[in-house]
Structure formats: C-alpha cells, structure tokens
Design a protein around this motif. Structure first.
Motif, PDB file in Angstrom:
ATOM      1  N   PHE A 105     -28.969 -32.481 -18.796  1.00  0.00           N
ATOM      2  CA  PHE A 105     -29.878 -31.885 -19.787  1.00  0.00           C
ATOM      3  C   PHE A 105     -29.647 -30.384 -19.904  1.00  0.00           C
ATOM      4  O   PHE A 105     -29.658 -29.825 -21.013  1.00  0.00           O
ATOM      5  CB  PHE A 105     -31.339 -32.120 -19.390  1.00  0.00           C
ATOM      6  CG  PHE A 105     -31.773 -33.566 -19.392  1.00  0.00           C
ATOM      7  CD1 PHE A 105     -31.084 -34.521 -20.114  1.00  0.00           C
ATOM      8  CD2 PHE A 105     -32.889 -33.973 -18.661  1.00  0.00           C
ATOM      9  CE1 PHE A 105     -31.477 -35.862 -20.108  1.00  0.00           C
ATOM     10  CE2 PHE A 105     -33.301 -35.283 -18.655  1.00  0.00           C
ATOM     11  CZ  PHE A 105     -32.598 -36.236 -19.371  1.00  0.00           C
ATOM     12  N   ALA A 134     -36.970 -36.194 -17.401  1.00  0.00           N
ATOM     13  CA  ALA A 134     -37.082 -34.761 -17.693  1.00  0.00           C
ATOM     14  C   ALA A 134     -38.361 -34.163 -17.109  1.00  0.00           C
ATOM     15  O   ALA A 134     -38.384 -33.011 -16.671  1.00  0.00           O
ATOM     16  CB  ALA A 134     -37.036 -34.526 -19.197  1.00  0.00           C
ATOM     17  N   THR A 158     -34.434 -26.575 -16.043  1.00  0.00           N
ATOM     18  CA  THR A 158     -34.974 -27.679 -16.840  1.00  0.00           C
ATOM     19  C   THR A 158     -36.207 -27.230 -17.608  1.00  0.00           C
ATOM     20  O   THR A 158     -36.441 -27.663 -18.746  1.00  0.00           O
ATOM     21  CB  THR A 158     -35.325 -28.874 -15.933  1.00  0.00           C
ATOM     22  OG1 THR A 158     -34.163 -29.277 -15.215  1.00  0.00           O
ATOM     23  CG2 THR A 158     -35.845 -30.054 -16.749  1.00  0.00           C
ATOM     24  N   TYR A 178     -30.832 -31.887 -23.950  1.00  0.00           N
ATOM     25  CA  TYR A 178     -31.537 -33.150 -23.751  1.00  0.00           C
ATOM     26  C   TYR A 178     -31.140 -34.186 -24.799  1.00  0.00           C
ATOM     27  O   TYR A 178     -30.828 -35.333 -24.470  1.00  0.00           O
ATOM     28  CB  TYR A 178     -33.054 -32.895 -23.821  1.00  0.00           C
ATOM     29  CG  TYR A 178     -33.898 -34.137 -23.771  1.00  0.00           C
ATOM     30  CD1 TYR A 178     -34.147 -34.789 -22.568  1.00  0.00           C
ATOM     31  CD2 TYR A 178     -34.461 -34.660 -24.938  1.00  0.00           C
ATOM     32  CE1 TYR A 178     -34.925 -35.926 -22.521  1.00  0.00           C
ATOM     33  CE2 TYR A 178     -35.252 -35.792 -24.907  1.00  0.00           C
ATOM     34  CZ  TYR A 178     -35.484 -36.419 -23.697  1.00  0.00           C
ATOM     35  OH  TYR A 178     -36.254 -37.562 -23.652  1.00  0.00           O
TER      36      TYR A 178
END
Length: 223
Positions: free
Chosen positions: A36, A71, A126, A41
């Motif tokens: 990601f 995620a 992230t 993503y």
C-alpha cells in the motif's frame, strides 16, 4: 497420567497452531502495508499481497475480509488500546480530563503493541496512505463516528447518565473527537511523524480546549 500427558500435548499443539496462524497473519499484514505504501492502496491487489507471502488468495481471506480490513488493522488495535484506557480511568476524573489522560497514556504505551505486529514506521507510513486515499479516508471518518458513539456510552455510564436523554456525553466526546481530527491533520502534514510528536500535539491542543472555548479571542482594537 497418560490422560494428563495427552491433554498437555493437545494444549501444546494448539499453542503451536495459534503461533503459526499469528505469524501468517502478521506476514500478510506487513506485506499488505508495504505494498500500500509503495504502490498505493487502489493499485494493490489481494493476489499481490498473497504472492508476497507465498500463500493463496484463499489464505488471505481467512485472515482479512478485505484489503480495507488489512489497511485498518493496526489502527483498530490502537483504538482498542485507547478505549481500554478510557474505561480504566479513575471515576473521580471529569469526562474531558479522563479522555485527555487516556489518549496521552495510550501514546505513551502504544509503541510496543504496534511493534508486536508491524514496524512502527510502517504503521506511520500507512497513516499517510489512509489520509491520501479517498476511500480509506471516508472509511476512517465513518469509524471515527462509530468510535465517538462508543466513547459517549462509556462516558455516560461513568457519570450515571442516559446518553439518549442527556446530550453532555456526546457533546464532550464530539469536542474531543474534533480536536483529535485537527491533531491528526497537523501531525500528518508535518515533518516529524514520530509518536512523540503526535503525543505533544495532542497534549498542546487538548490543553487549549478550555481557554479557547471560554476566552475572548478578540485583541484590543479588533471589531
């Protein structure tokens, strides 16, 4: 005696299976977050995540219902950590003070919990992906609303109130949640993405809530 030994062997096998499952889940999670943050993503597929760990797509879905769940896995872990801290606050603390102390305590202790799953710096990277991906940001805001409802219920129970009839638990949580969203935006747009920086911003902004709401913002000579 043999029954006892057999039971011990069964427990040992169960523990081994659980450890293997945890290792597979963590490997899939780390691969997902690495992809990601490297590719984006939307451009990452479940097949790519599974391939990075040398497992099947079916194995991925045994651990995560979707890419979105992967995620947000660590974020959900931090939320649980915070909610538990709120529940543990002494009953004599005023609601906003209990929330303030709980969130600061969470930032003091969350590093270890995150590092047991993925590297801290990967979680922070992230976070930026979530903020910059419309679908993930929308999901994050939805979850923030759900979390506020959960916190309002906790505050209401602490104070012996009915959250459906008394607006104060939702009001104090709404103020707290608004401050935290401002802190998140300031933190993610800054140069220092450490947990320590997040904690300092959190403390600074929460400490301004009372003066900001009660004070006169006008300087002399302004209209």
């Amino acid at each position: 005696m043999s029954a006892t030994v057999n039971k011990g062997e069964e427990n040992g096998m169960e523990t081994l299976r659980e450890r293997k499952k945890a290792r597979t889940r963590d490997a899939l999670l780390r691969a997902a977050l690495e992809l990601f943050t490297a590719k984006g993503y939307e451009r990452t597929t479940v097949d790519e995540i599974a391939e990075a760990v040398d497992v099947s797509q079916r194995t991925f879905f045994r651990y995560f219902a979707s890419k979105e769940e992967a995620a947000f896995f660590v974020s959900r872990l931090t939320e649980t950590h915070f909610v538990d801290a709120v529940r543990a606050r002494p009953p004599h603390e005023a609601p906003l003070e209990a929330l303030r102390r709980a969130v600061l305590e969470s930032w003091d202790t969350i590093n270890e919990a995150i590092e047991q799953v993925v590297p801290l710096e990967l979680h922070i990277r992230t976070y930026r992906v979530i903020e910059s991906t419309p679908a993930l940001l929308a999901a994050h805001l939805r979850r923030s609303m759900e979390l506020e409802e959960e916190l309002a219920d906790i505050v209401a129970r602490r104070e012996g109130l009915d959250a459906a009839a008394d607006p104060r638990p939702r009001l104090v949580v709404a103020v707290f949640g608004g401050v935290m969203r401002v802190v998140e935006r300031m933190w993610i747009s800054g140069d220092d993405l450490s947990i320590e920086a997040m904690r300092e911003l959190t403390a600074a902004y929460l400490d301004q809530v009372g003066p900001a709401l009660a004070g006169n913002w006008r300087t002399s000579g302004s209209y």
